[in-house]
Design an enzyme around this catalytic site. Structure first.
Site, PDB file in Angstrom:
ATOM      1  N   GLU A 296       0.836  -1.198   0.000  1.00 44.35           N
ATOM      2  CA  GLU A 296       0.000   0.000   0.000  1.00 44.35           C
ATOM      3  C   GLU A 296       0.871   1.250   0.000  1.00 44.35           C
ATOM      4  OE1 GLU A 296      -3.780  -1.609   2.641  1.00 44.35           O
ATOM      5  OE2 GLU A 296      -2.034  -0.781   3.694  1.00 44.35           O
ATOM      6  N   CYS A 297       0.639   2.141  -0.926  1.00 44.46           N
ATOM      7  CA  CYS A 297       1.234   3.471  -0.969  1.00 44.46           C
ATOM      8  C   CYS A 297       2.761   3.417  -0.839  1.00 44.46           C
ATOM      9  CB  CYS A 297       0.595   4.371   0.090  1.00 44.46           C
ATOM     10  SG  CYS A 297       0.743   6.138  -0.278  1.00 44.46           S
TER      11      CYS A 297
END
Length: 456
Positions: A330-331
């Protein structure tokens, strides 16, 4: 139903001192010998890290975009079950929610959980007008839940002058004040506050805030307000383990990777996984017995040089991802999987290389806000057509953000995202598992399958 003493600390606008007052109150409650638990309204990762620095235990998010009121109340009740008091920190201005509505606002959380609200109001630059601000917020909705006020950046002398007037004009109790303390301030950067681990004397600052609060806030009255909260109703989804083999999921946790929803991690454990924290910054390799990989968000761009210099770890991650270990990124974790990553000066550093291209710096927030993700193809985490809710918050970007999912804002704006396969789910959105627990179940099942195949 649970009878849980609780308060929500809100403010008219961002920057009014919610976080400082919340930390001061939590620290003071501990000094009084109480056992508090804390929550944060909305999708923020950083404020809960400061709560944890005070309490020594995780803080949790409450978010009505991610989950319905019943689940929000269930999460609060579960985490506060053995606590003496629950303290919820609001987000933005009290009534500010999604778009131009109060949806998912601090007020909406107070209403859904029937929690009394303490309004934090900066005292500088006004006198009688403070009464107008307070009355306006208290009367803006018939069920405002505002039950008291704390004045921020206020001296004792000024508070003693303001208190009788404000109580007469608003009908609300002035519970105290917090003076400005330069030696207790917390810095900020492009994603909000600096993280708790970056402040060397944080424990000392929090201790001072607690002492200050004990001197300037009426905790007997505050605790009476909290104790007057009605019983809390709510229920969590029925979650059962999907495996009894305890597959081990390696979770990146250090200064560079620290943005996680604690309830995501607890849900993975509830489903039967064992979590293995590791440091991409300092460890030489992934844990030997890892059967899946969870690379969360954080500030890898601030540690790009150190991450790049740890070539044994980069090779370990690359070999594992290319070799098919189930991976959720994620990210920040997604950015590290690229061939290179720009730091905050624009210098590019070699990274894992499991995804082509570069994660690069931009001059503004990219695709910021809540998103509904809809799978366009089958992946490790879901089947085509399945949905989950999440949040994006990043200044960095990539040339190819993937197309396994479509992200849609509440406004209707949409864009492709996520690189997905039978073993990979990587993109900018941060997922919130309780909005669709099947995604978490799929990750645990993938880890169990991978572990079984490796031992055969």
């Amino acid at each position: 139903m649970n009878r849980i003493p609780r308060i929500l600390i809100a403010a008219p606008h961002s920057g009014a001192g919610k976080t400082t007052v919340t930390l001061a109150v939590l620290s003071a409650l501990k000094k009084r010998g109480l056992n508090p638990v804390s929550f944060k309204c909305g999708p923020d990762y950083i404020d809960p890290m400061f709560h944890r620095a005070v309490l020594g235990i995780p803080s949790f998010n409450l978010d009505l975009f991610f989950t319905p009121p019943e689940t929000v109340c269930g999460l609060m009740g579960t985490h506060a079950e053995s606590a003496d008091i629950a303290v919820v920190e609001g987000v933005m201005g009290y009534y500010d929610g999604s778009g131009d509505s109060a949806e998912a606002s601090s007020y909406a959380i107070a209403a859904a959980t029937d929690t009394p609200t303490i309004l934090v109001v900066p005292s500088h630059g006004a006198y009688l007008s403070l009464a107008a601000t307070i009355r306006g917020f208290a009367s803006f909705r018939d069920d405002s839940h505002i039950a008291g006020v704390i004045l921020n950046d206020c001296s004792r002398q000024l508070f003693n002058k303001l208190k009788p007037m404000l109580e007469r004009e608003t009908g609300l109790p002035m519970l105290g004040f917090l003076p400005r303390r330069a030696d207790c301030s917390i810095g900020s950067r492009h994603l909000g506050l600096v993280t708790a681990d970056e402040i060397g004397d944080l424990a000392t600052r929090l201790d001072r805030l607690g002492d200050e609060a004990l001197e300037s806030i009426d905790f007997d009255r505050l605790l009476a307000i909290a104790g007057g909260a009605p019983p809390l109703a709510g229920q969590l989804p029925d979650i059962q383990p999907v495996t009894d083999t305890r597959p081990r999921i390696a979770v990146a946790r250090d200064d560079a990777f620290c943005f996680y929803y604690e309830d995501n991690l607890l849900l993975l454990e509830r489903l039967g996984a064992a979590l293995l924290p590791f440091s991409p910054l300092h460890d030489a390799a992934l844990p030997d017995d890892a059967s899946a990989l969870y690379l969360g968000g954080g500030y890898p761009e601030l540690y790009a040089s150190a991450l790049s210099a740890n070539t044994p770890m980069l090779h370990s991650i690359r070999d594992a991802v290319i070799g098919g270990i189930p991976t959720l990124a994620e990210c920040g974790g997604y950015m590290m999987l690229h061939a290179s990553l720009e730091d905050d000066t624009g210098t590019a550093y070699p990274m894992v290389g499991a995804l082509p291209g570069q994660a690069f710096k931009t001059d503004k927030l990219q695709r910021f806000g809540y998103v509904n993700l809809t799978a366009q193809t089958d992946t490790m985490m879901c089947r085509a057509g399945e949905t989950i809710r999440g949040h994006e918050f990043h200044f960095w970007d990539t040339a190819d953000t993937g197309s396994a999912c479509t992200a849609t804002r509440t406004s209707g704006t949409s864009w492709p995202c996520v690189h997905g396969s039978e073993s990979l789910f990587a993109g900018f959105p941060h997922l919130y598992f309780y909005s669709n627990p099947h995604f978490a179940e799929s990750l645990v099942n993938a880890a169990a399958t991978y572990a079984a195949q490796r031992t055969n």
